[in-house]
Motif scaffolding. Structure first.
Motif, PDB file in Angstrom:
ATOM      1  N   PHE A 172       0.822  -1.209   0.000  1.00  0.00           N
ATOM      2  CA  PHE A 172       0.000   0.000   0.000  1.00  0.00           C
ATOM      3  C   PHE A 172       0.863   1.270   0.000  1.00  0.00           C
ATOM      4  CE2 PHE A 172      -2.290   3.403   2.235  1.00  0.00           C
ATOM      5  CZ  PHE A 172      -3.391   3.536   1.405  1.00  0.00           C
ATOM      6  N   TYR A 173       1.831   1.328   0.912  1.00  0.00           N
ATOM      7  CA  TYR A 173       2.599   2.571   1.049  1.00  0.00           C
ATOM      8  C   TYR A 173       3.632   2.778  -0.062  1.00  0.00           C
ATOM      9  CZ  TYR A 173       0.140   3.362   5.339  1.00  0.00           C
ATOM     10  OH  TYR A 173      -0.874   3.587   6.238  1.00  0.00           O
ATOM     11  N   THR A 174       3.813   1.795  -0.920  1.00  0.00           N
ATOM     12  CA  THR A 174       4.664   1.986  -2.096  1.00  0.00           C
ATOM     13  C   THR A 174       3.825   2.194  -3.354  1.00  0.00           C
ATOM     14  OG1 THR A 174       4.800  -0.405  -2.406  1.00  0.00           O
ATOM     15  CG2 THR A 174       6.580   0.632  -1.157  1.00  0.00           C
ATOM     16  N   SER A 175       2.497   2.281  -3.169  1.00  0.00           N
ATOM     17  CA  SER A 175       1.629   2.608  -4.305  1.00  0.00           C
ATOM     18  C   SER A 175       1.479   4.126  -4.366  1.00  0.00           C
ATOM     19  CB  SER A 175       0.252   1.966  -4.107  1.00  0.00           C
ATOM     20  OG  SER A 175      -0.457   2.661  -3.075  1.00  0.00           O
ATOM     21  N   GLU A 176       0.928   4.603  -5.459  1.00  0.00           N
ATOM     22  CA  GLU A 176       0.769   6.047  -5.611  1.00  0.00           C
ATOM     23  C   GLU A 176      -0.126   6.608  -4.494  1.00  0.00           C
ATOM     24  OE1 GLU A 176      -0.107   7.014  -9.631  1.00  0.00           O
ATOM     25  OE2 GLU A 176       0.331   9.151  -9.331  1.00  0.00           O
TER      26      GLU A 176
ATOM     27  N   PRO B  59       8.169   4.245  -6.544  1.00  0.00           N
ATOM     28  CA  PRO B  59       8.192   2.851  -6.084  1.00  0.00           C
ATOM     29  C   PRO B  59       7.271   1.935  -6.879  1.00  0.00           C
ATOM     30  CG  PRO B  59       7.354   4.345  -4.366  1.00  0.00           C
ATOM     31  CD  PRO B  59       7.984   5.178  -5.418  1.00  0.00           C
ATOM     32  N   TRP B  60       6.118   2.439  -7.279  1.00  0.00           N
ATOM     33  CA  TRP B  60       5.176   1.581  -7.996  1.00  0.00           C
ATOM     34  C   TRP B  60       5.620   1.295  -9.430  1.00  0.00           C
ATOM     35  CZ3 TRP B  60       4.108   6.512  -6.199  1.00  0.00           C
ATOM     36  CH2 TRP B  60       3.946   7.511  -7.156  1.00  0.00           C
ATOM     37  N   ARG B  65       8.476  -3.211  -6.084  1.00  0.00           N
ATOM     38  CA  ARG B  65       8.525  -1.992  -5.248  1.00  0.00           C
ATOM     39  C   ARG B  65       9.927  -1.735  -4.684  1.00  0.00           C
ATOM     40  NH1 ARG B  65       2.893  -1.120  -4.434  1.00  0.00           N
ATOM     41  NH2 ARG B  65       2.008  -1.976  -6.333  1.00  0.00           N
ATOM     42  N   PRO B 384       9.364   5.616   0.356  1.00  0.00           N
ATOM     43  CA  PRO B 384       8.826   4.310   0.767  1.00  0.00           C
ATOM     44  C   PRO B 384       9.122   3.252  -0.304  1.00  0.00           C
ATOM     45  CG  PRO B 384       7.170   6.032   1.054  1.00  0.00           C
ATOM     46  CD  PRO B 384       8.314   6.629   0.260  1.00  0.00           C
ATOM     47  N   LEU B 385       9.760   2.182   0.110  1.00  0.00           N
ATOM     48  CA  LEU B 385      10.097   1.098  -0.809  1.00  0.00           C
ATOM     49  C   LEU B 385       9.761  -0.226  -0.124  1.00  0.00           C
ATOM     50  CD1 LEU B 385      13.537   2.456  -2.029  1.00  0.00           C
ATOM     51  CD2 LEU B 385      11.497   2.188  -3.449  1.00  0.00           C
ATOM     52  N   TYR B 386       9.942  -1.318  -0.832  1.00  0.00           N
ATOM     53  CA  TYR B 386       9.661  -2.634  -0.258  1.00  0.00           C
ATOM     54  C   TYR B 386      10.287  -2.745   1.138  1.00  0.00           C
ATOM     55  CZ  TYR B 386       9.457  -7.580   0.613  1.00  0.00           C
ATOM     56  OH  TYR B 386       9.225  -8.798   1.195  1.00  0.00           O
ATOM     57  N   PHE B 388       8.917  -1.084   3.722  1.00  0.00           N
ATOM     58  CA  PHE B 388       8.569   0.174   4.409  1.00  0.00           C
ATOM     59  C   PHE B 388       7.957  -0.095   5.787  1.00  0.00           C
ATOM     60  CE2 PHE B 388       5.331   3.473   5.282  1.00  0.00           C
ATOM     61  CZ  PHE B 388       6.138   4.588   5.333  1.00  0.00           C
TER      62      PHE B 388
END
Lengths: 221, 580
Positions: A172-176, B59-60, B65, B384-386, B388
């Protein structure tokens, strides 16, 4: 002529058969897959990575029941709130399906944990987790979501839920949506001019004269 | 397999260089600009940050990620191709050895993988044995290398400050960036307990260089991904690109060097290599051969270059090649600063890396380990990356969040609040120190294993001594003191102790390996003379980390660049005098 236009023309012309419709669907699916492939196989990738990605992306791990269960759980962990959307808004299930293929050590804990959860629900409610009522789902989640107060016999569920929480949140937190939610503002060309004045003030800090003299500064404007 | 034959390239070069990292890139730059005809051989593919960097990716835009893979062990957006394991290119370990070997395979080599930390060695760093009796002195001193450090500072660009420190020499610095918030916390806390914190010294252009307007920093904090605007140093963008522009360099990529070729007089005549593109065997010929394949790859290439004249490998009458292999020491710790919970958001990227660091500040005569270490710092609002805030269940029950004590773990709207609350409050620190180069820490050719190209591979035999372990213990104690002094709570790395050498990383893991082809005045105890030139073979040079006698606690790139420039200018002179 654009192939999709030609198929559309055939359909309008009344000559469409099941075969044509099927062909049309397949070609659209292929277009989507190719777009996804290109998105992740650009100039920054070396050949070996692209080969690996194509292989992983073409594979499937979770079945439909597992994917549906993951989606329910992920939306319990990250629901929509006043700030941002939910895990499913951010397509977290797709991420989890990909990452367990890419990092295979997640596979057994995830598959086994989902099955553990279903068995608990079958014993207690005579339904699998995803078919339980929301109230029943929360009842079981409450027993595995708090590591320190969970009963000893629920520890396997705690371990699974920890992994599920971590994977869901990472997705979730690495999505836009998630990056915006948590307020990360970087990764963009700018000029670093130091900590904003109001923030320095908040913490009772200031730059020393030596720092102000020797460090690079840019006009604030 | 089909039939194959050895293809001999007809062109006769002045110089053949193996490897395109800091050493090879600098050699190519100096020699090509001097008008010499150069063949530059690189084992990996071509790479131009302008085209191939993942610099501004979100990241996406990584399906994982940003998680690591074997292709990118430091994460999916990292600039470096390969790392600890390369398909088809194994290495082996002897006994209980746990050596970690990082190998970059791409134009620019390992300059695509480093923190741009660019520290000069100081006067004491060349004379370790004279000071404490351990290891060996270099055949050269700071005064020999200083002019080259000076030139490199101005050619490549580096920020920092002149502090007048005796063993951390001043240089030609661009202004450093202002410290970030957590760095101000660190600086205040460390200074209060007598540990100095000064602006870091990184090869990143906080301002444009006076004579070069083609390179530009935009403070995106992503140097590790390589810079599309060439705003930091990497060999491909800063050295090889201009070297190629002279028209004097033929670049051969995907070419894995097999042997240094020699003639009956024992002089180097060229290099044989296998092309990864067509799996054919090639030979190129030149008047001089420069090895810059990395400390261990250069040693491997030399040990594999056997002939009746050189039964133990080329230029190895001393038997020293592969020995004295040593890496920086490393130990780390992380914590969280409760005072920084629920921080105001702003763009905190700055440059790619720390804005401040701690140079070695103590006197080893009063300590139970002979050499120093510096401290690197991290923290703040990272992308924020894998991974996080992975493991939040260990954190969110420990603090009041928005004045409310919560049960650890949890889910839902309350959990989302926790992630926001903790973002940007983490801090980390890493000690990077000097280990002692020892004869009994070495790499050698494994007698029974070859890679996919049929090239015999290296077998490692390395260990730490009490010196390094005691140093790691000291690092850990220091980190705890700093974290405590700033009101932070240790979150990881605090439980290391004698059971695991105080968290001391495996040798090789810090990716600063050096010493395998060392220089010295005595041909019986060293491979190269003070000009990076083989004692046994006057037209063979080694300009990578292999030539180091010791490596201080200073990341070795800046010194590799300086020594490569020095050796290359010497080669130009010697070729003019027809001595090579």
């Amino acid at each position: 002529m654009d192939r999709r236009k030609s198929i559309k023309a055939l359909l309008i012309g009344g000559a469409a058969s099941a075969v044509f419709i099927e062909a049309c669907k397949n070609s659209d699916k292929k277009v989507t897959e190719e777009t996804t492939l290109t998105k992740f196989t650009g100039d920054e990738r070396m050949q070996e990575e692209n080969d690996h990605y194509k292989k992983v992306a073409a594979d499937h791990f979770f079945d439909q029941h597992e994917l549906a269960t993951i989606t329910v759980l992920a939306d319990i962990i990250i629901p929509r709130d006043a700030v941002s959307g939910s895990a499913s808004d951010a397509k977290v299930t797709d991420f989890i399906e990909f990452i367990v293929k890419d990092i295979p050590s997640h596979q057994t804990p995830m598959r086994g944990g989902l099955r553990w959860l279903d068995l608990q629900c079958l014993k207690r409610f005579e339904k699998t987790f995803k078919d339980c009522s929301s109230k029943q789902q929360i009842e079981i989640v409450d027993e595995i979501a708090y590591p320190k107060k969970a009963k000893p016999e629920m520890q396997q569920g705690v371990a699974f839920f920890n992994l599920m929480r971590n994977l869901t949140s990472t997705g979730f937190y690495t999505s836009e949506i998630g990056v915006k939610d948590v307020g990360y503002m970087g990764n963009t060309p700018n000029q670093w001019n130091g900590v904003p004045d109001d923030v320095l003030k908040q913490y009772g800090l200031s730059y020393s004269e030596k720092e102000l003299k020797e460090c690079v500064s840019f006009d604030k404007g | 397999m089909g039939d194959f034959q050895i293809k001999k390239q007809p062109k006769q070069y002045d110089v053949i260089i193996v490897g395109s990292g800091a050493g090879g890139g600098m050699a190519a730059y100096v020699l090509a600009n001097a008008g010499l005809k150069v063949c530059l051989i690189e084992a990996g593919p071509n790479f131009d940050p302008a085209k191939n960097s993942a610099q501004f990716k979100n990241p996406w835009e990584s399906p994982r990620r940003g998680a690591s893979t074997k292709f990118r062990p430091f994460g999916d957006f990292d600039g470096c191709y390969w790392g600890w394991d390369i398909d088809g290119e194994p290495y082996t370990q002897s006994g209980t050895t746990k050596w970690d070997w990082w190998r970059a395979r791409m134009l620019g080599g390992r300059t695509n993988h480093w923190g741009r930390i660019s520290l000069r060695f100081g006067p004491k760093d060349f004379k370790g044995k004279s000071i404490d009796g351990l290891g060996d002195d270099w055949p050269i001193g700071y005064e020999d290398v200083k002019p080259y450090y000076d030139k490199i500072d101005q050619l490549i660009g580096i920020f920092g400050t002149n502090e007048g420190l005796p063993n951390d020499p001043d240089g030609f610095f661009l202004p450093p960036p202002k410290p970030r918030l957590h760095e101000l916390f660190i600086k205040r806390a460390a200074t209060n307990i007598g540990i100095p914190v000064i602006p870091s010294r990184l090869s990143i252009l906080t301002k444009q260089l006076p004579n070069n307007k083609d390179r530009n920093c935009v403070f995106c904090g992503q140097c590790g991904r390589s810079c599309k605007l060439y705003g930091d140093f990497s060999s491909s963008s800063v050295l090889i690109k201009p070297a190629l522009a002279t028209g004097n360099v033929d670049l051969v990529t995907n070419a894995m060097a097999r042997e240094v070729l020699t003639n009956r007089d024992g002089l180097a005549t060229g290099i044989s290599y296998v092309s990864k593109d067509d799996m054919q065997e090639y030979q190129v010929f030149g008047k001089t051969v420069i090895l810059a394949a990395s400390a261990c790859e250069s040693a491997r290439l030399m040990l594999n270059s056997k002939s009746p004249r050189y039964p133990n490998g080329i230029a190895n009458s001393s038997g020293v090649i592969g020995k004295y292999l040593h890496d920086s020491t490393g130990a780390d710790m992380g914590g969280i600063i409760p005072e920084l919970f629920d921080r105001k958001r702003y763009n905190e990227d700055g440059v790619g890396g720390m804005h401040v660091y701690t140079p070695w500040w103590l006197d080893n005569k009063k300590l139970d380990f002979p050499r120093g270490y510096h401290i690197e710092y991290g923290g703040g609002f990272g992308m924020p990356l894998y991974g996080f805030q992975w493991g939040i269940e260990k954190l969110n029950g420990m603090y009041k969040i928005k004045d409310k004590q919560k049960e650890a773990g949890g889910y839902g709207v309350s959990l989302k609040e926790d992630y926001r609350y903790f973002f940007g409050a983490h801090v980390g620190m890493a000690g990077r120190g000097e280990g002692i180069a020892r004869e009994d820490s070495y790499c050698e050719i494994d007698p029974s294993v070859v890679d996919k190209y049929g090239i015999p591979v290296l077998r490692f035999h390395t260990s730490w001594s009490d010196y390094e372990i005691n140093q790691a213990k000291h690092m850990k104690e220091t980190f705890k003191e700093i974290l405590h002094s700033m009101g932070a709570v240790v979150t990881w790395g605090g439980d290391d102790g004698p059971q695991n050498n105080y968290g001391l990383h495996n040798p090789g893991n810090i990716i600063h390996e050096a010493g395998t082809v060392r220089m010295g005045n005595d041909p019986k105890r060293s491979v190269l003379n003070k000009w990076s030139q083989a004692h046994d073979c006057k037209n063979l040079f080694c300009v990578d980390g292999g030539q180091f006698v010791s490596q201080a606690d200073k990341n070795i790139t800046w010194t590799i660049l300086a020594l490569a420039m020095r050796a290359s200018e010497h080669i130009v002179d010697e070729l003019k005098k027809q001595n090579l």
